[in-house]
Motif scaffolding. Structure first.
Motif, PDB file in Angstrom:
ATOM      1  N   GLU A 166      -2.164  -9.273  -0.434  1.00  0.00           N
ATOM      2  CA  GLU A 166      -2.128  -8.364  -1.287  1.00  0.00           C
ATOM      3  C   GLU A 166      -2.927  -8.215  -2.457  1.00  0.00           C
ATOM      4  OE1 GLU A 166       1.969  -8.661  -2.805  1.00  0.00           O
ATOM      5  OE2 GLU A 166       2.821  -7.851  -0.844  1.00  0.00           O
ATOM      6  N   GLY A 208       0.784  -1.348   0.076  1.00  0.00           N
ATOM      7  CA  GLY A 208       0.057   0.155   0.054  1.00  0.00           C
ATOM      8  C   GLY A 208       0.744   1.323   0.148  1.00  0.00           C
ATOM      9  N   GLN A 251      -5.815  -5.245  -2.909  1.00  0.00           N
ATOM     10  CA  GLN A 251      -5.655  -4.388  -4.307  1.00  0.00           C
ATOM     11  C   GLN A 251      -6.857  -4.432  -4.862  1.00  0.00           C
ATOM     12  OE1 GLN A 251      -1.887  -6.131  -5.454  1.00  0.00           O
ATOM     13  NE2 GLN A 251      -0.971  -4.069  -5.336  1.00  0.00           N
TER      14      GLN A 251
END
Length: 585
Positions: free
Chosen positions: A509, A119, A513
């Motif tokens: 992740e 991030g 995302q």
């Protein structure tokens, strides 16, 4: 460590060693190279499309390029075998020693395993729930609350700077109705006969305590005041009381916002915030005076066939221009949204996420257009729509509430089945898909109940440690002993479990995302299934049991595996907002 990101870097280095160039003589674009688990696990541990996506730009045959790449990758110390599949996919099989090394890293990181910096510290605002403060939370709000909260947790774990926000719709017609409804309950508390609640007002008993509180504070004084003045006081007290109730309801679900933003604040000081936001859009050329044609179908309440101040939203992606100021000078609901979005941008957020109900589908384009106009596209905006939740009990639809009379409250649902089943099951479908929630099934103790199956895996991990301590007569929780014994893990099921654990960082992740927290619930179920499967293998073959009394070193090695499973279950359940129990009864 995200092994997929690690091997993506290794593969790109291998490509560079081939000294490839584009047909024009320039550098190749390697951004399309992916490293993923093969669709069929029997094909290996990792698969890359590198040769497939680079062959055409480099003017080479994909299969021939794959063979050259495979030859380089075969020299990697962690690679056991490289195979070429189809027209040029490259599959990698990694050595068992590599996987055992991953387990050591997991034990070092404990519940921080999977935490990411992807991030980059970007400031993200996640707004969710934002229910009108006109009554208690109901199950219809529950899914958005869980999706928003879990997504915010995931983003924080993935390295974003996250703010959880609730937008209080404390202005507009519904608050006027709320005030009149509460005033009626105030009169009732004073002993007046109010008869049946008139149509159009809120009939729920939850306003009875509000009326009683008003009676205790004001006695009969409100009846002596001008109606407008009395209703203003009643609205203030009632909205405050509703927000206390809403906060309490959300807390039962383990949902706690950091910011509660009042819509009414946008109308303060002669609506200065709204006027300023419209002025900014005017200076950018997005505002004009004009008329709108009537929409197809039912006309909205705020449509009028007169000249208004309009947002030229069709030029920034919307399917219709939007009114901001009516012909009488009053602001539309959307005008407050303009000011609210501007306020978020002014607070420095780089990404804005809105979690809305499915009935807000028509709202998406106008918000995307507004964001583009206000920020010139510099701020990323995402709107996630949560489809409806259908309630069942033993397969029969559930409709009525004892408290509200026409819906099941969130509090009733939590009190009946508990927080954890609700939070987990609200994520066990993608938010864009309808969800059936059966009160009976989510409390079953079986593999068919995902939340029980996952939490039982957590409890089983702790049970194994207790059993190990009892059977070996000493504490077996030292991670140093577990790490030093890791070389003893050679069984294919043990290595397979490490592989499943190694997927966690990539899962975190990707879920963050792509804004898909449901992926976490699916992964935890799969991990629990793998763990239970290895445990059951030990029931069939004593040599595979996690605790081997006659072999303490092997026991330490296997307990390291159990500890890593426990850590990931604890971490994942915490992100979902549920507990990782140490025992289940």
């Amino acid at each position: 460590m995200n092994i997929f990101a690690d091997f993506s870097a290794r593969i790109k280095n291998a490509v560079q060693s081939l000294e490839l160039q584009s047909k024009e003589g320039g550098a190749l674009d390697m951004s399309r190279i992916t490293v993923e688990p093969p669709r069929d696990a029997s094909h290996g541990d990792l698969a890359t499309n590198a040769a497939m996506v680079l062959a055409k730009p480099a003017g080479q045959n994909p299969r021939a390029l794959a063979e050259r790449l495979a030859a380089v990758l075969q020299t990697d110390a962690d690679v056991a075998a490289v195979e070429i599949a189809g027209p040029g996919f490259v599959n990698l099989r990694l050595k068992d020693a590599f996987w055992r090394k991953q387990l050591v890293g997991m034990l070092d990181q404990a519940v921080d395993f999977g935490r990411s910096k992807v991030g980059g510290g970007k400031k993200v605002n996640v707004e969710y729930v934002s229910a009108n403060p006109t009554g208690p939370m109901h199950v219809g709000h529950c899914r958005g609350a869980v999706v928003g909260d879990a997504l915010a947790n995931l983003l924080g774990f993935a390295g974003y700077e996250v703010t959880k926000e609730y937008y209080i719709n404390d202005a507009g017609a519904q608050i006027a109705v709320l005030g009149r409804s509460a005033f009626l309950r105030y009169r009732e508390a004073l002993g007046d006969d109010i008869g049946e609640i008139p149509a159009g007002l809120y009939p729920g008993d939850y306003l009875v305590p509000v009326g009683q509180a008003l009676a205790e504070e004001f006695g009969r004084d409100l009846l002596q005041k001008p109606e407008e003045e009395a209703l203003a006081l009643v609205k203030d007290r009632t909205v405050a009381a509703m927000m206390v109730m809403i906060r309490e309801d959300l807390a039962m679900l383990n949902v706690r916002h950091e910011v509660f933003f009042s819509e009414r604040s946008l109308h303060a000081d002669n609506a200065m915030a709204i006027r300023s936001a419209i002025t900014d859009l005017t200076l950018k050329g997005h505002i004009y005076k004009g008329k709108l044609p009537p929409p197809k179908g039912e006309k909205p309440d705020d449509w009028e066939d007169r000249e208004q101040t309009l947002f030229r939203s069709t030029e920034v992606g919307d399917d219709a221009d939007r009114p901001l100021v009516k012909s009488d000078g009053s602001f539309t609901y959307f005008a407050a949204d303009v000011a609210y979005l501007k306020d978020k941008v002014a607070r420095g957020f780089e990404q804005l996420i809105f979690i809305l109900g499915a009935d807000h589908g028509g709202y998406v384009k106008r918000m995307e257009a507004l964001n583009k106009a206000v920020t010139d596209g510099k701020v990323e905006l995402t709107v996630l729509l949560c489809q409806l939740v259908k309630l069942f009990r033993n397969g029969e639809p559930v409709r009525m509430s004892k408290r509200s009379g026409d819906f099941v409250t969130l509090r009733e649902a939590v009190e009946e089945v508990g927080r954890d089943p609700i939070r987990f099951m609200m994520l066990y479908r993608k938010n864009s898909e309808p969800l059936d929630f059966d009160f009976a099934k989510v409390t079953e103790q079986s593999k068919e109940n995902p939340v029980f199956y996952v939490q039982y895996a957590s409890a089983r991990c702790h049970s194994i440690f207790r059993m190990a301590g009892e059977q070996l007569g000493r504490d077996m929780t030292d991670r140093t002993d577990m790490k030093s014994a890791g070389e003893r893990l050679v069984d294919e099921g043990e290595i397979g479990l490490i592989k499943k654990l190694s997927e966690y960082p990539r899962l975190i992740e990707a879920a963050a995302q792509f804004r898909e927290p449901h992926r976490l619930a699916f992964y935890l179920y799969d991990l629990a299934s793998s763990f239970h499967g290895q445990y059951n293998r030990g029931n069939d073959d004593p040599d595979l049991r996690f605790v081997k009394v006659n072999d303490p070193i092997l026991t330490h090695a296997r307990l390291g595996l159990v500890q890593a499973v426990s850590d990931v279950l604890t971490s994942g359940l915490a992100l979902i907002g549920a507990d990782a129990p140490t025992e289940m009864r």
